[in-house]
Design an enzyme around this catalytic site. Structure first.
Site, PDB file in Angstrom:
ATOM      1  N   ASP A   1     -36.622 -12.162   9.644  1.00 48.38           N
ATOM      2  CA  ASP A   1     -36.063 -11.529  10.855  1.00 48.38           C
ATOM      3  C   ASP A   1     -37.210 -10.779  11.523  1.00 48.38           C
ATOM      4  OD1 ASP A   1     -36.230  -9.629   8.760  1.00 48.38           O
ATOM      5  OD2 ASP A   1     -34.648  -8.389   9.626  1.00 48.38           O
TER       6      ASP A   1
ATOM      7  N   HIS B   1     -42.453  -3.225   2.580  1.00 45.51           N
ATOM      8  CA  HIS B   1     -41.289  -4.005   2.156  1.00 45.51           C
ATOM      9  C   HIS B   1     -41.615  -5.503   2.030  1.00 45.51           C
ATOM     10  CE1 HIS B   1     -38.507  -0.687   2.360  1.00 45.51           C
ATOM     11  NE2 HIS B   1     -38.635  -0.529   3.657  1.00 45.51           N
TER      12      HIS B   1
END
Ligand code: BDR
Ligand code: CA
Length: 320
Positions: free
Chosen positions: A9, A243
């Site tokens: 994303d 992340h």
């Protein structure tokens, strides 16, 4: 050579992870598949095409799911974290080349069939595309080599969720998809907040990239202005977790991680929606929710210094 599908994303940390993959030795990016999350599907797909073009990444882009396959926690996109355009609101022109006509799920299946046992999916967004690919091709677990997921939190060493006390964003954004993928028999490793929040980058880290990693370093510096502003707003410090690049780090150097192994569920309704729960002792539970589910690997500890060194050394190749 590792054949990889990067399912993303693409927002700020996703872009950093894509560049990590691009400059890593021994990796072939077979496709970039997009999903809604940090921004709309139109924006994440445009961002993938832009990063591909700017850095000469030789991979097709496939547009994926515009929304979750089931109920999700929250609505809209976190533009307060990634900017309205998903890339920290830096300005850039529309990429010349767009996405393919095929969907992300179709592309995952086609590549898995073309290279049986060879493809690793590094999934750093919601798992909607993989859930759809499993519907298209139920024997996908036999065809894919492995799936490395950035998502989830397992409450190790005090780590909590980032969109609720118990839920991480990628899991909460499509819990039904995540539960399907983790229960499918795919060979899954979950790289969650327990390790990504131990792997911290600060301004000095980004400045090193800026001086050593050529245009990739400049790009990362530019897109992280917005990101650091957000983290400074909540923590008073210009530092944040690494992340999505942690999933790439696991692909390249799994020895830097410790894992626990067991069946894992994702809660798909109620106040704990999006919570990831590793069931280490299914036979001991009154609940049968973990019984008969396949094992997945869950990263619970990381050599963060080694991961950060790997990132800096890999990106330094961009400056040569
Ligand atoms: C995850 O959520 C997204 O916002 C990030 O790109 C990352 O994949 C962190 O919870
Ligand atoms: Ca992401």
């Amino acid at each position: 050579m590792k054949r990889v599908i990067f399912d993303t994303d693409i927002g700020i940390d996703d872009a950093m992870a894509l560049l990590f993959l691009h400059y890593a030795q021994g990796v072939r990016i077979e496709a970039i598949t997009t999903v809604s999350g940090n921004a709309s599907i139109a924006d994440t797909t445009r961002n993938a095409c832009y990063v591909r073009e700017r850095f000469g990444i030789d991979a097709r882009v496939f547009r994926g799911a515009s929304g979750p396959v089931g109920p999700a926690l929250g609505q809209g996109h976190p533009d307060f974290v990634h900017g309205k355009n998903g890339l920290g609101d830096i300005s850039f022109s529309e990429p010349l080349q767009g996405a393919e006509l095929q969907s992300a799920a179709e592309a995952i299946v086609e590549l898995a069939e073309a290279y049986p046992g060879e493809i690793t999916v590094v999934a750093v967004g919601r798992l909607s595309n993989l859930a759809k690919a499993l519907v298209l091709c139920p024997r996908l677990p036999e065809l894919l080599k492995e799936v490395i997921v950035m998502g989830g939190v397992f409450m190790r060493r005090g780590h909590q969720g980032n969109v609720s006390p118990v839920a991480e964003a990628n899991m909460a954004g499509d819990p039904a998809a995540a539960d399907k993928v983790l229960g499918s028999g795919l060979s899954v490793t979950v790289v969650g907040l327990d390790v990504t929040e131990e792997t911290i980058m600060d301004e000095a880290f980004v400045e090193t990239l800026q001086t050593q990693a050529g245009d990739a370093g400049s790009f990362i510096y530019d897109i992280t202005r917005f990101y650091f502003d957000f983290y400074e707003g909540i923590n008073d410090e210009r530092r944040c977790p690494i992340h999505d690049s942690s999933a790439v780090a696991y692909l390249l150097a799994p020895q830097h991680y410790e894992v626990e192994v067991g069946p894992t569920r994702v809660v798909s309704e109620g106040v704990a929606m999006g919570q990831t729960i590793l069931g280490l002792y299914p036979e001991r539970y009154a609940s049968d929710a973990w019984q008969g589910r396949p094992d997945v690997r869950v990263c619970t500890s990381v050599d963060a210094a080694a991961v950060k060194t790997l990132y800096l050394e890999t990106l330094a190749l961009a400056g040569k």
